[in-house]
Design a protein around this motif. Structure first.
Motif, PDB file in Angstrom:
ATOM      1  N   GLY A 282     -15.597  41.154 -26.222  1.00  0.00           N
ATOM      2  CA  GLY A 282     -14.223  41.626 -26.289  1.00  0.00           C
ATOM      3  C   GLY A 282     -13.934  42.763 -25.328  1.00  0.00           C
ATOM      4  N   VAL A 283     -14.798  43.779 -25.314  1.00  0.00           N
ATOM      5  CA  VAL A 283     -14.526  44.928 -24.436  1.00  0.00           C
ATOM      6  C   VAL A 283     -14.724  44.553 -22.971  1.00  0.00           C
ATOM      7  CG1 VAL A 283     -15.098  46.620 -26.220  1.00  0.00           C
ATOM      8  CG2 VAL A 283     -16.891  45.836 -24.666  1.00  0.00           C
ATOM      9  N   THR A 284     -15.633  43.614 -22.694  1.00  0.00           N
ATOM     10  CA  THR A 284     -15.803  43.149 -21.315  1.00  0.00           C
ATOM     11  C   THR A 284     -14.556  42.414 -20.837  1.00  0.00           C
ATOM     12  OG1 THR A 284     -18.197  42.961 -21.604  1.00  0.00           O
ATOM     13  CG2 THR A 284     -17.221  41.745 -19.775  1.00  0.00           C
ATOM     14  N   GLY A 285     -14.047  41.498 -21.678  1.00  0.00           N
ATOM     15  CA  GLY A 285     -12.825  40.793 -21.313  1.00  0.00           C
ATOM     16  C   GLY A 285     -11.644  41.723 -21.167  1.00  0.00           C
ATOM     17  N   ALA A 286     -11.564  42.747 -22.039  1.00  0.00           N
ATOM     18  CA  ALA A 286     -10.456  43.696 -21.957  1.00  0.00           C
ATOM     19  C   ALA A 286     -10.520  44.507 -20.674  1.00  0.00           C
ATOM     20  CB  ALA A 286     -10.488  44.626 -23.167  1.00  0.00           C
ATOM     21  N   ARG A 287     -11.711  44.885 -20.263  1.00  0.00           N
ATOM     22  CA  ARG A 287     -11.837  45.683 -19.034  1.00  0.00           C
ATOM     23  C   ARG A 287     -11.418  44.886 -17.813  1.00  0.00           C
ATOM     24  NH1 ARG A 287     -13.680  50.291 -17.356  1.00  0.00           N
ATOM     25  NH2 ARG A 287     -14.492  50.505 -15.236  1.00  0.00           N
ATOM     26  N   LEU A 288     -11.682  43.592 -17.833  1.00  0.00           N
ATOM     27  CA  LEU A 288     -11.412  42.785 -16.651  1.00  0.00           C
ATOM     28  C   LEU A 288     -10.035  42.130 -16.652  1.00  0.00           C
ATOM     29  CD1 LEU A 288     -14.878  41.026 -16.264  1.00  0.00           C
ATOM     30  CD2 LEU A 288     -13.991  42.963 -14.948  1.00  0.00           C
ATOM     31  N   ALA A 289      -9.483  41.831 -17.834  1.00  0.00           N
ATOM     32  CA  ALA A 289      -8.240  41.057 -17.866  1.00  0.00           C
ATOM     33  C   ALA A 289      -7.232  41.548 -18.892  1.00  0.00           C
ATOM     34  CB  ALA A 289      -8.570  39.586 -18.135  1.00  0.00           C
ATOM     35  N   GLY A 290      -7.469  42.688 -19.522  1.00  0.00           N
ATOM     36  CA  GLY A 290      -6.493  43.203 -20.479  1.00  0.00           C
ATOM     37  C   GLY A 290      -6.936  43.024 -21.914  1.00  0.00           C
ATOM     38  N   ARG A 291      -6.289  43.789 -22.793  1.00  0.00           N
ATOM     39  CA  ARG A 291      -6.730  43.810 -24.193  1.00  0.00           C
ATOM     40  C   ARG A 291      -6.561  42.466 -24.883  1.00  0.00           C
ATOM     41  NH1 ARG A 291      -4.036  49.627 -25.917  1.00  0.00           N
ATOM     42  NH2 ARG A 291      -5.305  50.915 -24.514  1.00  0.00           N
ATOM     43  N   ARG A 292      -5.455  41.797 -24.634  1.00  0.00           N
ATOM     44  CA  ARG A 292      -5.259  40.503 -25.286  1.00  0.00           C
ATOM     45  C   ARG A 292      -6.318  39.507 -24.844  1.00  0.00           C
ATOM     46  NH1 ARG A 292       0.482  38.230 -24.508  1.00  0.00           N
ATOM     47  NH2 ARG A 292      -0.277  37.924 -22.375  1.00  0.00           N
ATOM     48  N   ALA A 293      -6.642  39.488 -23.565  1.00  0.00           N
ATOM     49  CA  ALA A 293      -7.708  38.601 -23.079  1.00  0.00           C
ATOM     50  C   ALA A 293      -9.042  38.969 -23.720  1.00  0.00           C
ATOM     51  CB  ALA A 293      -7.813  38.694 -21.555  1.00  0.00           C
ATOM     52  N   GLY A 294      -9.292  40.265 -23.915  1.00  0.00           N
ATOM     53  CA  GLY A 294     -10.521  40.687 -24.561  1.00  0.00           C
ATOM     54  C   GLY A 294     -10.612  40.208 -25.997  1.00  0.00           C
ATOM     55  N   VAL A 295      -9.515  40.379 -26.743  1.00  0.00           N
ATOM     56  CA  VAL A 295      -9.498  39.904 -28.135  1.00  0.00           C
ATOM     57  C   VAL A 295      -9.725  38.398 -28.184  1.00  0.00           C
ATOM     58  CG1 VAL A 295      -8.036  39.591 -30.178  1.00  0.00           C
ATOM     59  CG2 VAL A 295      -8.049  41.782 -28.982  1.00  0.00           C
TER      60      VAL A 295
END
Length: 501
Positions: free
Chosen positions: A108-121
């Protein structure tokens, strides 16, 4: 003039900063605890963990010097868990549940760092609900812990790309070294990181820091690699080359990930995104595709010469697939942000129902005893019903002794007719057996014997000890009872005409 908030700004305002970690972790924890007992079942590999982790530290050290060094750190961890709380299958599987929650948070935090919080969730949620994630979240083996360590090493790798100092690279090295000591094939993740740096055109300074950190990982792994290489023949001798079905499964996953990556790198007009594509999205695509494809592909290719491939050895690669899927879902949602609420809500509900309809049967299946190769608990239950104290017991083949070793009280009631050295005394997983002639003599001296065997149709071991067990039972005894359980059969033998007694 009033500025219109962008979709990304709206998402950031709606989702708190902890959401990409907290929501996937909570979901993974709930799924991991759901049906954790797996209907009171435990398969043979989990039985190995249970009985080995209950040995003394001295016996455990002697075992690792002979076999299973690749799992040594995990066995030590489980030894500590059982020393603190001997809670049966719950204690056996709870570390994997917690590790899966930690891995979901990392995705989740990796996706959020790269593409935003919604993408991370979304990425963390996809990872948590994958059937393979749910399976190994409830497995008393090291693979969920390996995945968690690799996932957070990936996050430290990403932070190291932008940070001016070396702190994140040190964290990357430590986390990846721990992953490799939990299972040495975690080192294959290095190929995904190298591919990411190459495709991003990383500067020399970044390459140098990554190379130093990765060299430290390999140096830390070297003692384990040398020791496990000596044990590989006995440890992995049962493996064959990857089957056509394995290659098809791998190709299907790789094709889906490649299609998602291609779509993510295109701009809104359908043309390849160059300057318009965000750097974070490009990094996510390179990294996610590398993790999903390279470790498994390399291990399968090597296994054409030296059979080492089992999908669970590189299951951490599914974190890359989850990153790609989460980013793709985020882009799909963003592309329909202007839909009216009257349309968005029904579509979202239908999508949720469809996802549950697809995933629920898989989720139920991986929580059943039939989802594993066998069930040591079911075997021990039938042995308890059929055997009397002092009856002889035989294991066909000898490695099926594992079915009773995690039930020491029951095993102690029986006379193991073929045993020469106990597992602890011989520093082995299942003990050593007597010569064939002595096994014959001891079988012929018994009146009642309980035999634990593979299901009918399985290949028969050609070793003299195994051949003599089968021969004497067939010629000198008759079958009084035969019970088939999942992945095994339990037979009660007696001298001809004495079954009624």
């Amino acid at each position: 003039m009033t500025r219109t908030a962008s979709p990304r700004t709206t998402v950031r305002a709606a989702l708190p900063a902890v959401a990409p970690a907290a929501l996937p972790a909570a979901l993974a924890l709930a799924l991991g605890l759901w049906g954790i007992g797996r209907r009171d079942s435990m398969w043979r590999d989990e039985s190995v963990t249970h009985q080995v982790a209950h040995r003394s530290l001295g016996d455990l050290g002697r075992l690792l010097g002979h076999i299973d060094a690749v799992h040594g750190l995990y066995y030590l961890l489980m030894h500590a868990v059982f020393a603190l709380w001997d809670g049966g299958v719950l204690a056996l599987r709870l570390p994997s549940v917690l590790a899966t929650a930690l891995a979901a948070a990392g995705v989740g935090v990796t996706g959020a760092r790269l593409a935003g919080r919604r993408a991370g969730v979304l990425a963390g949620t996809v990872f948590a609900v994958l059937p393979v994630t749910q399976q190994y979240a409830q497995e008393g083996r090291s693979y969920a812990l390996v995945t968690a360590a690799v996932t957070w090493a990936t996050y430290a790798f990403l932070r190291g790309l932008d940070a001016p100092g070396r702190r994140w690279w040190a964290g990357y090295a430590v986390l990846l070294a721990v992953a490799c000591w939990l299972h040495e094939f975690a080192a294959l993740a290095l190929t995904a990181y190298a591919l990411t740096l190459w495709r991003l055109g990383a500067p020399r300074r970044t390459w140098r820091r990554w190379a130093l950190a990765s060299a430290a990982v390999l140096a830390a792994l070297l003692p384990l690699a040398v020791l496990s290489a000596r044990q590989a023949e006995g440890q992995l001798g049962w493996l064959g080359r990857p089957s056509a079905a394995m290659w098809f499964q791998y190709a299907a996953v790789a094709a889906v990930c490649a299609l998602l990556a291609r779509w993510l790198l295109r701009d809104g007009t359908g043309e390849p995104g160059r300057g318009g594509a965000a750097r974070g999205r490009v990094t996510l695509v390179r990294l996610g595709l590398g993790l999903a494809v390279l470790p498994a592909g390399l291990l399968m290719t090597v296994s054409l010469v030296k059979p080492w491939y089992v999908d669970r050895y590189v299951i951490y690669g599914m974190t890359g697939a989850a990153l790609l899927a989460g980013a793709a879902l985020d882009r799909a949602v963003a592309g329909r942000a202007r839909w009216r609420r009257a349309v968005r809500v029904p579509v979202a509900c239908l999508a949720a129902v469809a996802a549950v309809a697809v995933l629920l049967p898989w989720s139920l299946a991986v929580r059943s005893p039939q989802s594993r190769k066998d069930d040591a608990v079911a075997v021990s239950r039938e042995v308890r019903r059929l055997a009397r104290p002092g009856d002889g017991v035989l294991f066909l083949p000898a490695r099926r002794r594992e079915w009773l070793l995690s039930r020491p009280a029951l095993y102690a009631r029986l006379d193991d007719l073929a045993l020469s050295g106990s597992p602890a005394a011989s520093a082995t997983l299942q003990g050593t057996e007597l010569p064939a002639a002595e096994i014959r003599r001891r079988i012929l001296a018994a009146d009642r014997i309980v035999a634990l065997a593979d299901p009918p149709g399985q290949p028969l071991d050609p070793y003299p000890q195994e051949a003599v067990k089968r021969d004497v039972l067939h010629r000198q005894f008759e079958v009084c009872a035969r019970v088939h359980v999942h992945g095994a059969q339990v037979l009660r033998y007696a001298r001809p005409g004495r079954c009624a007694r």
